[in-house]
Design an enzyme around this catalytic site. Structure first.
Site, mmCIF file in Angstrom:
data_model
loop_
_atom_site.group_PDB
_atom_site.id
_atom_site.type_symbol
_atom_site.label_atom_id
_atom_site.label_comp_id
_atom_site.label_asym_id
_atom_site.label_seq_id
_atom_site.Cartn_x
_atom_site.Cartn_y
_atom_site.Cartn_z
ATOM 1 N N GLY A 79 0.794 -1.220 0.000
ATOM 2 C CA GLY A 79 0.000 0.000 0.000
ATOM 3 C C GLY A 79 0.829 1.274 0.000
ATOM 4 O O GLY A 79 0.648 2.144 -0.864
ATOM 5 N N THR A 360 -5.354 -0.984 1.169
ATOM 6 C CA THR A 360 -4.693 -0.802 -0.127
ATOM 7 C C THR A 360 -3.636 -1.859 -0.397
ATOM 8 O O THR A 360 -3.364 -2.167 -1.560
ATOM 9 C CB THR A 360 -4.054 0.598 -0.220
ATOM 10 N N CYS A 361 -3.048 -2.385 0.654
ATOM 11 C CA CYS A 361 -2.013 -3.415 0.445
ATOM 12 C C CYS A 361 -2.590 -4.661 -0.212
ATOM 13 O O CYS A 361 -1.875 -5.402 -0.896
ATOM 14 C CB CYS A 361 -1.365 -3.794 1.774
ATOM 15 N N PHE A 362 -3.890 -4.901 0.013
ATOM 16 C CA PHE A 362 -4.517 -6.118 -0.475
ATOM 17 C C PHE A 362 -5.625 -5.847 -1.481
ATOM 18 O O PHE A 362 -6.398 -6.749 -1.817
ATOM 19 C CB PHE A 362 -5.066 -6.919 0.714
#
Length: 419
Positions: A79, A360-362
């Site tokens: 993210g 956001t990372c995933f």
């Protein structure tokens, strides 16, 4: 062929970790005149840390580095890196940096490619050439990793990168007014204008032309400021204006190309059209809700769930700009391709009191079970407009605007594998 070559030449990258000061970058955006070269911007800080390192760090299918935003407690599992890339591109396509200027079409809201920026003309300093080369490296990294860059560049730039010949249409994509004036001069005899009438009407015109920034004026010939444009020399004037305007940022584009070919094999560029290169570097800037839907999967709820149906109805109503904001809220990117995950959010009490939540990372979006489409629209639009900061994963330490960016190594980062 292109995909197979990219896969075959992907490396393992480097376990680089960079610490950046977003407070310093925000102060710079408020008053770019205090730092004309943009060293304090996120792009400037990144360039300062990494421009002298080997391009090998971009030769990977994974993210190029891990990012720590000083004073912000977010672990980078994707993210913060994507947020970093997005913010750098936003800086590049703004007056926060001296590298690009809005095209005349952009400033005048006329012609095609009205959202585009073009490299600033003139003789660039060694520092600026290095910055353009670094942009080229970022482009190469985007091709390899599939992390799109939010750059809005006209065909003139992309054609220069693949060394495709330029023509009058490329000037029109940057400055439609200029082309219209030249076309008028070229066919002025058809309007019944005689040589004598022409020389009287254009008595003050000389062999000079303004460049894309709108205020720099250059001579088309040695001493051109003192040479009048006459009826007999108008074709020469037209030819020289087109030549100068099409070549005004050659050095800048060539520096970008050199950075690009240091990351991807140069012969691959000869296999691409300029449009193919743009898509590989930037992804799709405008997309419909249907295209977004094709990249979406669902977890702990079905595609027939009412909140999912509400979501797609609202995204269909959103403008292109609002859909880009939605994508950035969920993924840190503003362009496709992105594989989104829609998940149910379990709430205590009335779901209408909650905002949607993104990881956001995933690439994940958690949706409460809103009572109506109108409520979902209100909550989602607020979130994508006002909630772009990354949530903290741990207690952040205090920092200040003067803290310098730092280069380190991520000991916990796994070596990137190849796709």
């Amino acid at each position: 062929i292109i995909k197979s070559v990219i896969r075959a030449t992907n490396g393992r990258g480097e376990p680089i970790k960079i610490t950046l000061n977003r407070m310093r970058a925000a102060r710079h955006r408020q008053d770019p005149t205090r730092d004309p070269e943009g060293i304090s911007s996120l792009f400037g800080q990144t360039h300062e840390l990494l421009s002298t390192r080997s391009p090998r760090m971009f030769k990977t299918s994974q993210r190029f580095w891990s990012v720590v935003f000083a004073g912000e407690g977010a672990e980078d599992v994707g993210g913060p890196f994507r947020e970093h890339i997005t913010e750098m591109c936003n800086e590049l396509m703004s007056e926060a940096l001296p590298l690009f200027v809005p095209t005349p079409n952009n400033r005048g809201n006329i012609g095609g490619f009205r959202d585009c920026w073009v490299p600033r003309s003139g003789t660039p300093s060694a520092l600026r050439l290095s910055m353009y080369a670094f942009i080229g490296m970022l482009m190469g990294g985007a091709i390899r990793s599939g992390e799109p860059l939010g750059l809005y560049l006209p065909p003139l730039v992309w054609k220069g990168l693949v060394r495709q010949p330029l023509d009058r249409s490329d000037l029109e994509s940057v400055d439609k007014n200029c082309v219209q004036i030249l076309e008028h001069l070229r066919g002025i005899e058809d309007s019944g204008i005689t040589g004598e009438m022409f020389d009287q009407t254009f008595a003050t015109e000389t062999f000079t032309t303004p460049l894309a920034d709108g205020h720099t004026v250059v001579e088309l010939l040695p001493g051109g400021r003192a040479i009048p444009v006459t009826f007999d020399r108008r074709e020469e004037y037209i030819r020289l204006v087109e030549k100068v305007r099409l070549g005004e940022c050659e050095a800048q584009v060539e520096a970008m190309r050199q950075g690009l070919v240091s990351v991807v094999p140069h012969y691959l560029l000869s296999l691409m059209t300029w449009r193919e290169l743009e898509v590989k570097v930037c992804g799709k800037p405008d997309f419909t809700h249907k295209e977004l839907r094709e990249w979406t999967t669902y977890e702990n709820l079905s595609k027939d769930d009412r909140r999912v149906q509400f979501l797609w109805q609202v995204l269909e109503e959103f403008s292109a700009s609002e859909r880009r904001k939605f994508l950035r809220f969920v993924s840190g990117r503003e362009r496709l391709p992105v594989k989104l995950r829609i998940m149910a959010m379990f709430t205590k009490g009335n779901p209408d009191h909650y905002l949607p939540k993104a990881a956001t990372c995933f690439f994940a979006l958690e949706l409460p079970d809103y009572s109506s489409r109108e409520v979902l629209r209100e909550k989602l639009l607020y979130a994508v407009t006002h909630c772009l900061d990354i949530d903290t994963d741990f207690r952040a330490r205090e920092t200040d605007e003067d803290e310098a960016p730092q280069l380190g190594f991520d000991e916990n980062r796994q070596e990137p594998g190849e796709n």
